[in-house]
Design an enzyme around this catalytic site. Structure first.
Site, PDB file in Angstrom:
ATOM      1  N   GLY A 134      12.998 -77.247 -35.839  1.00 33.64           N
ATOM      2  CA  GLY A 134      12.096 -78.272 -35.444  1.00 33.64           C
ATOM      3  C   GLY A 134      10.950 -77.772 -34.660  1.00 33.64           C
ATOM      4  N   LYS A 135      10.575 -76.465 -34.792  1.00 34.50           N
ATOM      5  CA  LYS A 135       9.386 -75.869 -34.390  1.00 34.50           C
ATOM      6  C   LYS A 135       8.075 -76.295 -34.693  1.00 34.50           C
ATOM      7  CE  LYS A 135       9.953 -71.527 -36.616  1.00 34.50           C
ATOM      8  NZ  LYS A 135      10.681 -72.185 -37.718  1.00 34.50           N
ATOM      9  N   SER A 136       7.885 -76.431 -36.030  1.00 29.59           N
ATOM     10  CA  SER A 136       6.804 -77.147 -36.368  1.00 29.59           C
ATOM     11  C   SER A 136       6.437 -78.409 -35.855  1.00 29.59           C
ATOM     12  CB  SER A 136       6.521 -76.939 -37.824  1.00 29.59           C
ATOM     13  OG  SER A 136       6.497 -75.592 -38.361  1.00 29.59           O
ATOM     14  N   HIS A 172       5.967 -80.906 -45.500  1.00 30.24           N
ATOM     15  CA  HIS A 172       5.266 -80.692 -44.323  1.00 30.24           C
ATOM     16  C   HIS A 172       4.109 -81.651 -44.325  1.00 30.24           C
ATOM     17  CE1 HIS A 172       6.855 -76.902 -41.965  1.00 30.24           C
ATOM     18  NE2 HIS A 172       8.102 -77.471 -42.750  1.00 30.24           N
ATOM     19  N   GLU A 187      -5.669 -73.440 -46.030  1.00 30.10           N
ATOM     20  CA  GLU A 187      -4.512 -72.263 -46.394  1.00 30.10           C
ATOM     21  C   GLU A 187      -5.335 -70.815 -46.330  1.00 30.10           C
ATOM     22  OE1 GLU A 187      -2.643 -72.788 -50.188  1.00 30.10           O
ATOM     23  OE2 GLU A 187      -2.575 -75.026 -49.788  1.00 30.10           O
ATOM     24  N   ALA A 226      -2.215 -73.203 -42.821  1.00 25.73           N
ATOM     25  CA  ALA A 226      -1.047 -72.613 -43.306  1.00 25.73           C
ATOM     26  C   ALA A 226      -1.167 -71.262 -43.898  1.00 25.73           C
ATOM     27  CB  ALA A 226      -0.725 -73.652 -44.499  1.00 25.73           C
ATOM     28  N   THR A 227      -0.204 -70.282 -43.531  1.00 27.19           N
ATOM     29  CA  THR A 227      -0.365 -69.101 -44.051  1.00 27.19           C
ATOM     30  C   THR A 227       0.732 -68.862 -45.136  1.00 27.19           C
ATOM     31  OG1 THR A 227       1.730 -68.354 -42.434  1.00 27.19           O
ATOM     32  CG2 THR A 227      -0.550 -68.070 -41.605  1.00 27.19           C
ATOM     33  N   GLY A 239      11.043 -69.995 -32.540  1.00 25.81           N
ATOM     34  CA  GLY A 239      12.470 -70.976 -32.861  1.00 25.81           C
ATOM     35  C   GLY A 239      12.903 -70.522 -33.928  1.00 25.81           C
ATOM     36  N   GLY A 240      14.200 -70.683 -34.454  1.00 27.10           N
ATOM     37  CA  GLY A 240      14.963 -70.193 -35.818  1.00 27.10           C
ATOM     38  C   GLY A 240      14.294 -71.162 -36.767  1.00 27.10           C
TER      39      GLY A 240
END
Lengths: 178, 178, 178
Positions: free
Chosen positions: B14-16, B50, B62, B34-35, B9-10
């Site tokens: 709301g993709k996460s 988040h 992470e 998490a990256t 998604g952009g």
């Protein structure tokens, strides 16, 4: 019947025209609520082109900031209001130093109390490279959040690309019965 | 059951949140991989937001670079790992001078051997104007290739706009059974 | 059977590859009509990569500007022509000072008279932040209008993201019968 519709798409995707065609199929009164401020010649030309295309069936109202007040004043059974567009409204709010989160919350809270059909046109602006400019990044974030919140409250959400609709939520595009 | 899902998604689409809701409907252990590297305050604020949203059910890990090692270590039956996001991982790889094509090939090769559900969140970044900056153009190209390769390997691919899912591949969104 | 298809997608979305796969499933002659001008090494590398991928079944023609003449010359029953891409054609027209609206109108008017299958690949460029550069804004507007007009004239329109097709108009993707 009250109905809220969000028409989302990129620049020059045909989203305004799609929104117009949705409500012109229905009967009733048509109100075009322009959030654009005619600040420069480029914008004035766009507004003139849109007005020419819509023709005489539409009443045009200009309201760059106080969207909820304008919707509350004009919404009525047998009336469809096309808000074109939410992205410019957001830009105007930011430019005027308004509390964006509060204004968006007010808008979403007002929707269930409005009669007739309310159609929001909004831009998808988050599918390019991350802007280098911090203000543009902030605008992109707020525009995305605004679209999500209006989409969650809407009865129908339609994504438009190359003039063609893709339904993301609700019944397929067809005649409105405001 | 092993399953690989790509949520595309952009920015602020709301993709996460959609990825989180998919796995929270299922039982089992939840790992948030998490990256992001918390290099500046803007990024730290995003990470905090988040974490606050996800709440206590999630274990957070992470890993900015060695994604395959982290997935191999943590993947297990009855466990869902949400990788958020591939686009930042790519950015980290480029920043560290890693061999991007090799790293992506390793990731795709590792997927069939991982137990449980692996969800990748990734950004669509190629639907704006061509960036003037050569590095941004290169990043855009590599992000598009990465998305294509993970999509080809995934069991399910979902495009998210304004918080609403559109299935591009596989069964419609519903409960996972990791 | 004459058929016009528009394949729309972002940069590195896999749209060219999807178009190729559509026509390679069918029999008949295959023509690749490249609108790219190999002006710099970055572009030459892209062209070489595309040619390597397509292999020997394709005849390659280069035409940066006079698209209607090239289509009229080569279109034939039992032949599929892949135009890659409309967005570069538009860029070339603007660079050469041509009348873009007139050229696009000519293209759309010519389509019903062409035999065989004509596939147009085109970029979606309007889903990012408004460009600061006026020329980029104008290009974005014209690209959106071009996509809308070709989509309206096409029998089938497919949106490609992460290599996966989403049908916006016409029958689902499948074998062509040029």
């Amino acid at each position: 019947m009250a109905e809220t519709i969000l028409i989302l798409g990129g620049a020059r995707s045909g989203k305004s025209r799609h929104a117009e065609s949705l409500v012109e199929q229905a009967g009733g009164r048509l109100v075009y609520l322009a959030t654009a401020e005619a600040r420069d010649e480029e914008m004035r030309a766009r507004i003139r082109e849109h007005q020419r295309r819509r023709g005489d069936r539409w009443q045009t109202i200009e309201e760059p900031l106080d969207l909820v007040a304008a919707l509350t004043k004009h919404a009525a059974p047998e009336c469809a209001i096309l808000v074109d567009c939410l992205t410019l409204w957001l830009s105007n709010l930011m430019g005027a130093g308004r509390n964006v989160d509060g204004e968006v919350a007010n808008l979403v809270a007002a929707l269930p109390n409005l009669d007739g059909a309310i159609l929001f046109v909004s831009n998808e602006v988050g599918m390019g490279i991350v802007p280098e400019n911090a203000l543009a990044r902030s605008f992109r974030d707020q525009a995305g959040r605004l679209n999500q919140q209006v989409a969650a409250a809407a009865d129908r959400v339609v994504f438009v690309a190359a003039g063609l609709p893709l339904v993301l939520k609700g019944p397929p595009p067809g005649e409105l019965d405001p």
